[in-house]
Design a protein around this motif. Structure first.
Motif, PDB file in Angstrom:
ATOM      1  N   TYR A  13       0.831  -1.206   0.000  1.00 44.69           N
ATOM      2  CA  TYR A  13       0.000   0.000   0.000  1.00 44.69           C
ATOM      3  C   TYR A  13       0.865   1.256   0.000  1.00 44.69           C
ATOM      4  CZ  TYR A  13      -4.350   2.540   0.962  1.00 44.69           C
ATOM      5  OH  TYR A  13      -5.445   3.361   0.870  1.00 44.69           O
ATOM      6  N   GLN A  14       1.902   1.266   0.822  1.00 42.09           N
ATOM      7  CA  GLN A  14       2.801   2.417   0.850  1.00 42.09           C
ATOM      8  C   GLN A  14       3.497   2.592  -0.494  1.00 42.09           C
ATOM      9  OE1 GLN A  14       3.427   5.027   2.998  1.00 42.09           O
ATOM     10  NE2 GLN A  14       4.652   5.740   1.265  1.00 42.09           N
ATOM     11  N   ARG A  15       4.038   1.512  -1.030  1.00 44.20           N
ATOM     12  CA  ARG A  15       4.759   1.608  -2.309  1.00 44.20           C
ATOM     13  C   ARG A  15       3.828   2.030  -3.442  1.00 44.20           C
ATOM     14  NH1 ARG A  15       8.588  -2.502  -3.613  1.00 44.20           N
ATOM     15  NH2 ARG A  15       8.616  -1.453  -5.639  1.00 44.20           N
ATOM     16  N   ILE A  16       2.625   1.459  -3.495  1.00 42.09           N
ATOM     17  CA  ILE A  16       1.709   1.745  -4.607  1.00 42.09           C
ATOM     18  C   ILE A  16       1.066   3.111  -4.437  1.00 42.09           C
ATOM     19  CG2 ILE A  16      -0.424   1.037  -5.743  1.00 42.09           C
ATOM     20  CD1 ILE A  16       0.443  -1.915  -5.028  1.00 42.09           C
ATOM     21  N   PHE A  17       0.408   3.342  -3.312  1.00 43.13           N
ATOM     22  CA  PHE A  17      -0.391   4.560  -3.147  1.00 43.13           C
ATOM     23  C   PHE A  17       0.361   5.706  -2.480  1.00 43.13           C
ATOM     24  CE2 PHE A  17      -3.462   1.099  -3.476  1.00 43.13           C
ATOM     25  CZ  PHE A  17      -4.104   1.509  -4.629  1.00 43.13           C
ATOM     26  N   LEU A  78      -7.074  -2.377   6.471  1.00 38.16           N
ATOM     27  CA  LEU A  78      -6.323  -1.166   6.785  1.00 38.16           C
ATOM     28  C   LEU A  78      -7.278  -0.014   7.022  1.00 38.16           C
ATOM     29  CD1 LEU A  78      -3.648  -1.233   3.933  1.00 38.16           C
ATOM     30  CD2 LEU A  78      -3.407  -2.109   6.269  1.00 38.16           C
ATOM     31  N   HIS A  79      -6.938   0.834   7.984  1.00 36.57           N
ATOM     32  CA  HIS A  79      -7.626   2.103   8.221  1.00 36.57           C
ATOM     33  C   HIS A  79      -6.531   3.142   8.073  1.00 36.57           C
ATOM     34  CE1 HIS A  79      -9.719   4.867  11.394  1.00 36.57           C
ATOM     35  NE2 HIS A  79      -9.990   5.266  10.173  1.00 36.57           N
ATOM     36  N   SER A  80      -6.641   4.003   7.060  1.00 32.78           N
ATOM     37  CA  SER A  80      -5.528   4.891   6.757  1.00 32.78           C
ATOM     38  C   SER A  80      -5.982   6.308   6.434  1.00 32.78           C
ATOM     39  CB  SER A  80      -4.714   4.334   5.586  1.00 32.78           C
ATOM     40  OG  SER A  80      -5.512   4.243   4.423  1.00 32.78           O
ATOM     41  N   ARG A  81      -5.003   7.205   6.478  1.00 33.79           N
ATOM     42  CA  ARG A  81      -5.190   8.615   6.141  1.00 33.79           C
ATOM     43  C   ARG A  81      -4.344   8.895   4.899  1.00 33.79           C
ATOM     44  NH1 ARG A  81      -4.815  13.095  10.549  1.00 33.79           N
ATOM     45  NH2 ARG A  81      -3.966  11.317  11.656  1.00 33.79           N
ATOM     46  N   PHE A  91      -9.584   6.086   4.634  1.00 37.88           N
ATOM     47  CA  PHE A  91      -9.887   4.881   3.870  1.00 37.88           C
ATOM     48  C   PHE A  91      -9.988   3.675   4.785  1.00 37.88           C
ATOM     49  CE2 PHE A  91      -7.920   7.597   0.757  1.00 37.88           C
ATOM     50  CZ  PHE A  91      -8.617   7.328  -0.411  1.00 37.88           C
ATOM     51  N   ILE A  92     -10.871   2.792   4.426  1.00 37.37           N
ATOM     52  CA  ILE A  92     -10.896   1.429   4.949  1.00 37.37           C
ATOM     53  C   ILE A  92     -10.675   0.543   3.730  1.00 37.37           C
ATOM     54  CG2 ILE A  92     -12.268  -0.408   6.014  1.00 37.37           C
ATOM     55  CD1 ILE A  92     -11.711   1.827   7.989  1.00 37.37           C
ATOM     56  N   ASP A  93      -9.613  -0.219   3.734  1.00 35.19           N
ATOM     57  CA  ASP A  93      -9.307  -1.140   2.632  1.00 35.19           C
ATOM     58  C   ASP A  93      -9.228  -2.540   3.194  1.00 35.19           C
ATOM     59  OD1 ASP A  93      -8.455   0.469   0.055  1.00 35.19           O
ATOM     60  OD2 ASP A  93      -7.581   1.529   1.756  1.00 35.19           O
ATOM     61  N   ILE A  94      -9.776  -3.483   2.456  1.00 34.41           N
ATOM     62  CA  ILE A  94      -9.692  -4.890   2.833  1.00 34.41           C
ATOM     63  C   ILE A  94      -9.075  -5.631   1.650  1.00 34.41           C
ATOM     64  CG2 ILE A  94     -10.959  -6.965   3.513  1.00 34.41           C
ATOM     65  CD1 ILE A  94     -13.191  -5.020   4.529  1.00 34.41           C
ATOM     66  N   TYR A  95      -8.030  -6.376   1.935  1.00 36.55           N
ATOM     67  CA  TYR A  95      -7.344  -7.147   0.900  1.00 36.55           C
ATOM     68  C   TYR A  95      -7.357  -8.628   1.259  1.00 36.55           C
ATOM     69  CZ  TYR A  95      -5.429  -2.853  -1.049  1.00 36.55           C
ATOM     70  OH  TYR A  95      -5.290  -1.617  -1.614  1.00 36.55           O
ATOM     71  N   ARG A  96      -7.518  -9.449   0.238  1.00 33.10           N
ATOM     72  CA  ARG A  96      -7.324 -10.898   0.374  1.00 33.10           C
ATOM     73  C   ARG A  96      -5.987 -11.214  -0.277  1.00 33.10           C
ATOM     74  NH1 ARG A  96      -7.902 -15.146  -2.851  1.00 33.10           N
ATOM     75  NH2 ARG A  96      -9.051 -13.968  -4.435  1.00 33.10           N
ATOM     76  N   ILE A  97      -5.174 -11.968   0.439  1.00 33.24           N
ATOM     77  CA  ILE A  97      -3.844 -12.344  -0.038  1.00 33.24           C
ATOM     78  C   ILE A  97      -3.893 -13.790  -0.533  1.00 33.24           C
ATOM     79  CG2 ILE A  97      -1.416 -12.645   0.620  1.00 33.24           C
ATOM     80  CD1 ILE A  97      -2.450  -9.768   0.774  1.00 33.24           C
ATOM     81  N   GLU A  98      -3.245 -14.015  -1.655  1.00 30.31           N
ATOM     82  CA  GLU A  98      -3.129 -15.370  -2.202  1.00 30.31           C
ATOM     83  C   GLU A  98      -1.714 -15.524  -2.770  1.00 30.31           C
ATOM     84  OE1 GLU A  98      -5.101 -17.227  -6.044  1.00 30.31           O
ATOM     85  OE2 GLU A  98      -6.542 -17.095  -4.384  1.00 30.31           O
ATOM     86  N   TRP A 106     -11.561  -4.644  -1.412  1.00 30.83           N
ATOM     87  CA  TRP A 106     -12.798  -3.904  -1.127  1.00 30.83           C
ATOM     88  C   TRP A 106     -12.388  -2.620  -0.429  1.00 30.83           C
ATOM     89  CZ3 TRP A 106     -11.780  -8.941  -0.153  1.00 30.83           C
ATOM     90  CH2 TRP A 106     -12.633  -9.910  -0.683  1.00 30.83           C
ATOM     91  N   ASP A 107     -13.177  -1.556  -0.556  1.00 31.94           N
ATOM     92  CA  ASP A 107     -12.834  -0.340   0.168  1.00 31.94           C
ATOM     93  C   ASP A 107     -14.050   0.531   0.448  1.00 31.94           C
ATOM     94  OD1 ASP A 107     -13.382   0.974  -2.244  1.00 31.94           O
ATOM     95  OD2 ASP A 107     -11.348   1.651  -2.566  1.00 31.94           O
ATOM     96  N   ALA A 108     -13.841   1.454   1.357  1.00 36.33           N
ATOM     97  CA  ALA A 108     -14.786   2.531   1.657  1.00 36.33           C
ATOM     98  C   ALA A 108     -13.921   3.745   1.938  1.00 36.33           C
ATOM     99  CB  ALA A 108     -15.643   2.193   2.869  1.00 36.33           C
ATOM    100  N   MET A 109     -14.336   4.903   1.441  1.00 44.87           N
ATOM    101  CA  MET A 109     -13.523   6.102   1.629  1.00 44.87           C
ATOM    102  C   MET A 109     -14.400   7.292   1.948  1.00 44.87           C
ATOM    103  SD  MET A 109     -12.351   6.566  -2.301  1.00 44.87           S
ATOM    104  CE  MET A 109     -12.666   4.981  -3.000  1.00 44.87           C
TER     105      MET A 109
END
Length: 123
Positions: A13-17, A78-81, A91-98, A106-109
């Protein structure tokens, strides 16, 4: 496993966004990435297009502030600013890892409002 997945997601998330690093998309995202945000296309290319749009709107590289990072097995929330176009967002982001990659999202902002009905922090 949960701690490893939390590290994968926060780093990605840090690297991408935060860093707006397009190369990190291929490094951290599954080629069959499923996107549940209806404004972004599936797959890594959808996120790359989002990064291009953010850069075109003048969004700067920044340190993402994580208030919460919670992992349960292969799911990380994640809950982030974040700042976009001079406005603070939460933001609230939910990630599934595979297989060590971000596979689903999924997200809500919410943009910080100019006027608030209470003094409770959003973060």
């Amino acid at each position: 496993m949960s701690a490893d997945n939390k590290q994968i997601v926060t780093t990605a998330y840090q690297r991408i966004f935060g860093d707006l690093d397009v190369s990190a998309v291929d490094e951290y995202m599954s080629r069959v990435f499923v996107q549940h945000n209806p404004t972004i296309a599936d797959g890594p290319d959808g996120v790359k297009q989002l990064l291009q749009m953010l850069a075109s709107q003048g969004v700067q590289k920044q340190e993402v502030e994580f208030k919460h990072a919670i992992a349960d097995g292969n799911t990380v929330m994640l809950h982030s600013r974040y700042e976009m176009a001079g406005k603070q967002w939460r933001f609230i982001d939910i990630y599934r890892i595979e297989d060590g990659k971000l596979a689903e999202h999924w997200d809500a902002m919410m943009q910080m409002p100019d006027t608030r009905a209470n003094n409770n922090p959003l973060f």
